[in-house]
Design a protein around this motif. Structure first.
Motif, PDB file in Angstrom:
ATOM      1  N   GLY C 136      39.097  -3.202 -41.626  1.00 48.05           N
ATOM      2  CA  GLY C 136      38.102  -2.450 -40.857  1.00 48.05           C
ATOM      3  C   GLY C 136      38.118  -0.973 -41.187  1.00 48.05           C
ATOM      4  O   GLY C 136      39.036  -0.468 -41.848  1.00 48.05           O
ATOM      5  N   PRO C 137      37.112  -0.250 -40.699  1.00 47.60           N
ATOM      6  CA  PRO C 137      36.938   1.169 -41.020  1.00 47.60           C
ATOM      7  C   PRO C 137      38.134   2.031 -40.633  1.00 47.60           C
ATOM      8  O   PRO C 137      38.785   1.783 -39.622  1.00 47.60           O
ATOM      9  CB  PRO C 137      35.704   1.577 -40.210  1.00 47.60           C
ATOM     10  CG  PRO C 137      35.376   0.447 -39.319  1.00 47.60           C
ATOM     11  CD  PRO C 137      36.040  -0.765 -39.846  1.00 47.60           C
ATOM     12  N   GLY C 138      38.407   3.027 -41.434  1.00 40.11           N
ATOM     13  CA  GLY C 138      39.430   4.012 -41.093  1.00 40.11           C
ATOM     14  C   GLY C 138      40.854   3.507 -41.231  1.00 40.11           C
ATOM     15  O   GLY C 138      41.780   4.164 -40.768  1.00 40.11           O
ATOM     16  N   SER C 139      41.056   2.370 -41.875  1.00 43.48           N
ATOM     17  CA  SER C 139      42.420   1.859 -42.063  1.00 43.48           C
ATOM     18  C   SER C 139      43.080   2.508 -43.268  1.00 43.48           C
ATOM     19  O   SER C 139      42.400   2.936 -44.206  1.00 43.48           O
ATOM     20  CB  SER C 139      42.394   0.336 -42.248  1.00 43.48           C
ATOM     21  OG  SER C 139      41.929  -0.281 -41.057  1.00 43.48           O
ATOM     22  N   VAL C 140      44.405   2.576 -43.233  1.00 40.48           N
ATOM     23  CA  VAL C 140      45.167   3.100 -44.361  1.00 40.48           C
ATOM     24  C   VAL C 140      46.190   2.043 -44.781  1.00 40.48           C
ATOM     25  O   VAL C 140      47.025   1.624 -43.974  1.00 40.48           O
ATOM     26  CB  VAL C 140      45.891   4.406 -43.968  1.00 40.48           C
ATOM     27  CG1 VAL C 140      46.820   4.858 -45.082  1.00 40.48           C
ATOM     28  CG2 VAL C 140      44.883   5.502 -43.631  1.00 40.48           C
ATOM     29  N   ILE C 141      46.092   1.606 -46.006  1.00 37.29           N
ATOM     30  CA  ILE C 141      47.026   0.615 -46.539  1.00 37.29           C
ATOM     31  C   ILE C 141      47.798   1.306 -47.656  1.00 37.29           C
ATOM     32  O   ILE C 141      47.229   1.568 -48.726  1.00 37.29           O
ATOM     33  CB  ILE C 141      46.288  -0.609 -47.144  1.00 37.29           C
ATOM     34  CG1 ILE C 141      45.094  -1.031 -46.294  1.00 37.29           C
ATOM     35  CG2 ILE C 141      47.244  -1.750 -47.427  1.00 37.29           C
ATOM     36  CD1 ILE C 141      45.429  -1.732 -45.036  1.00 37.29           C
ATOM     37  N   GLU C 142      49.049   1.600 -47.419  1.00 35.18           N
ATOM     38  CA  GLU C 142      49.828   2.304 -48.435  1.00 35.18           C
ATOM     39  C   GLU C 142      50.201   1.358 -49.589  1.00 35.18           C
ATOM     40  O   GLU C 142      49.988   0.143 -49.522  1.00 35.18           O
ATOM     41  CB  GLU C 142      51.086   2.911 -47.812  1.00 35.18           C
ATOM     42  CG  GLU C 142      50.769   4.078 -46.872  1.00 35.18           C
ATOM     43  CD  GLU C 142      52.025   4.819 -46.422  1.00 35.18           C
ATOM     44  OE1 GLU C 142      51.892   5.915 -45.883  1.00 35.18           O
ATOM     45  OE2 GLU C 142      53.140   4.282 -46.634  1.00 35.18           O
ATOM     46  N   SER C 143      50.833   1.924 -50.591  1.00 39.43           N
ATOM     47  CA  SER C 143      51.082   1.199 -51.830  1.00 39.43           C
ATOM     48  C   SER C 143      51.907  -0.073 -51.640  1.00 39.43           C
ATOM     49  O   SER C 143      52.760  -0.160 -50.777  1.00 39.43           O
ATOM     50  CB  SER C 143      51.810   2.125 -52.807  1.00 39.43           C
ATOM     51  OG  SER C 143      53.034   2.529 -52.241  1.00 39.43           O
TER      52      SER C 143
END
Lengths: 345, 345, 345
Positions: C136-143
């Motif tokens: 969903g919008p505004g999510s952050v998935i790091e490496s």
């Protein structure tokens, strides 16, 4: 990253007993570490795993050293030495300097060239960001905030206007610094908002856990001094002041204007009411309700630990009759006194 | 901003005793205010600072007025009067109308021209946003939400689909309105999700603290009526209903389907179980566990306050033997009765 | 969506008593459902509404069926059957596959073509995202995160580096998986950070509530097994392990290294200290402090329920004198024994 054991021992200030040429590439628990890994023993409950560990070296205290079958790094404080060794083996990934294309930066913001501003972050007017700062993706820094050098906002952090963060701080995702304190005046049953005009002021080396909130002060600032460490989901209300090197575990809450000293530890889910003072070197258990000042150093606890539901129900029923018990006891004492003729105590 | 004291007195409805021409530019505490600043006295503990305050004027009650050496604004409710005066001196910064370039707006969203939509915010289909609304940076408004005029989402707020927010609300960073309620049916040890089909419905003048969560209803709506004020990190479960002008402090939690009346105050970290009813004008201390309905107005408390750990350990040990004590007491009463021949009570 | 009642009965495995041609378009409570709506009775407190319900059909148990005036779907577990029926009537809206223009995706991320990546989300290097995943919008998935098929991150979710999420999980807004655990070593009064090198590992069918935080492990992983369900604002510390199909209500907290078995339920605001073990099928009330292991299945509780403030003050005063009471009682027993000559128990 691979480090020779001899080099590692020197870097962390431990006494090496074993081959300095052993190559260390990682870390692991005593039970699961394998060749090339460094382990440590700081909790004596795990001492039984020493003899059979697969680690190539173990950090431990003098007292436990004789139980260990592999190379050792002997030190007074194995957990601290482990922290340092692991930091050498696993340095924090460096972020590339520069501003992501998708970041939105106000014209008057002053951002050091060495700072890294992540994608989809938003930085307001007159913000000042120091050297080597990392602002992770999705963060919002409102106007006039100040961030000291080497501080890292991991991701999706919010700093409300005028928040001041010192150097080398670490702010975890979802944390919110500087939202309005909960200040309300009552007008015949309706709440009227009291403007929250103070700031949040963080010293250096402060860590703020994920989704933790620290409210701005009403008139003066909410202050977390150097070295304060807050775990996740903690609430710090307006005008709280927390002394140097005090640590709080998850879900703790501190109500407005309470002052906490330095070098305290506050357990998880513990709540402190407002307008009280906690001295230096105070340690409070988890899930306690602190309803008055504890100015003196010491160890404090509260709450009723969980038990089998049937025992708990019985206990609560007894507690509801405790007043009756006390009255019965008083009467009994009187009667027995009249029987024996002796004063009771 | 500078306001003449006479003008300020008139605007807030207080009686001026002193020079109406004094220019007020700011506010401060009695202890630290300096020339040009306005202070107030609402907590009698601070009365001792009145005589030596550096403030140019002080808001206070008739009773305390004689202690004050500077100009006074006399009023029945100094804290309320202060709230009004501070709001005049420090009006909320206006946001420029318009939609930030980096905001992502669905084609069918209806956004009033006077609204301000911040950078990196995302607005879904059929959303309706009223006049003078501010949607701060990084917010996500899912489809079919409705936001009333003058409401402000500070930053990074999430409204899940169909959430309805009234006018003049203030939603702080990280708050989430309308996530699924925690509805699970058990199928032989496995949980099956129960669709959460209701909405979150907020009245007017509601304030929601940072990282507070209000879940959507299962079938009907979760409702916060006009003037409800929630502090940070509060959890409101599905189908809760909170009456007008009720305020809750940080880290409180309300379980599903509980109804809370109007003009209540709920202390920080207090938890209410589900399916109970709290009447109007109920006040509950912090860190209390509300396990049953309190339909009657009043003041309720729970929890065991923290004490020195050694005293606490002794108390808990005694509590574990409270049942034995009660039995001993009963037996003693019987014996004493047989000795004295008198009935015990 | 409209479904014939006969079809619905077959799909959910319930026995239909009534006209299979009735068209069902929605659901409602017994009290408020109207024509075309399906209702259910699972809590006997609502049985009194059966006779006059406006619903077109009701899901209920055999035992209650005779009270119902409209068509019924008879089943052993009405709430479960309702969950299934509602899921058929209200399927989760499908997200359009593809990557939003405003999303920022690292070059090395592998994203299945059927996945949907929302606006203003940020996806790091070497992330792997499976089929039909919704970010969903505004999510952050790091490496280096990994997300299994059909998992849905509603909005503004953060996955820190190397987090592993299984299939069919549901992560609500503001949740943070994989932030650093709270690991600190003390160096003469100053805290030194202990690198947190483990991951967060989620099995399949896990649900994580809004603003809930799950910390990465220190050395090994923090693990939530298949079917674990966490409500909002829960804190899971490093190296916790939660067994299959265990559910926790809002604001619960679990301290480091604690292991919880399968098929447990943990009440809201309940806290578990670190390094303990909770067995399978353990059920713990809300607002309890779990201070030791409960390896055995059962029902456990703690805390003192709230009462009128005057009664609470009296109780707390009595508790502060409980030790004196116990001593008085002991003395009384001795005296009465000397009077009667009988041994006391």
């Amino acid at each position: 990253m691979s480090i020779r054991l001899g080099e590692l021992a020197e870097a962390v200030g431990a006494e090496l007993r074993g081959d300095p040429e052993i190559a260390i590439q990682g870390v692991g628990t005593l039970q699961r570490a394998t060749e090339g890994q460094l382990s440590f023993l700081s909790n004596s409950a795990y001492r039984r795993y020493l003899a059979e560990t697969g680690a190539s070296a173990v950090i431990l205290s003098e007292e436990a050293a004789s139980d260990c079958s592999v190379a050792t790094l002997v030190t007074d404080n194995p957990y601290l030495t482990y922290a340092r060794a692991a930091s050498l083996l696993f340095p924090v990934a460096e972020a590339a300097p520069g501003i992501a294309d998708s970041a939105v930066i106000a014209a008057s913001a002053e951002i050091d060239k060495s700072a890294s501003i992540g994608p989809c972050s938003v930085i307001g007017e007159r913000v000042r960001i120091g050297a080597d700062v990392v602002v992770g993706p999705g963060s919002v820094i409102e106007s006039e905030c100040e961030i000291g050098e080497q501080t890292r906002l991991v991701a999706r952090v919010t700093l409300c206007h005028r928040t001041r963060v010192g150097a080398r701080c670490l702010l975890h995702p979802g944390s919110v610094l500087g939202a309005d304190g909960f200040g309300l005046a009552n007008d015949q049953g309706r709440w009227v908002k009291v403007p929250q005009l103070g700031r949040v002021w963080l010293g250096d080396d402060v860590e703020i856990g994920a989704n933790t909130t620290v409210d701005r002060g009403a008139l003066e600032d909410t202050i977390l001094h150097d070295g304060v460490k807050l775990d996740n989901l903690i609430q710090i209300a307006h005008n709280v002041e927390v002394g140097e090197h005090t640590a709080m575990a998850g879900c703790a809450g501190v109500a407005g204007s309470t002052k906490i000293g330095r070098n305290c530890t506050i357990g998880g889910q513990t709540g402190l009411v407002g307008h009280i003072t906690i001295g230096d070197n105070v340690h409070i258990s988890g899930a306690a309700l602190v309803s008055r000042s504890f100015p003196k150093a010491g160890y404090y606890s509260g709450n009723l630990p969980a038990m089998e539901n049937s025992a708990w129900r019985k206990l609560i029923a007894r507690l509801r009759r405790l007043d009756d018990m006390a009255k019965d006891l008083k009467l009994l004492k009187k009667k027995v006194k009249s029987l024996t003729g002796e004063s009771f105590k």
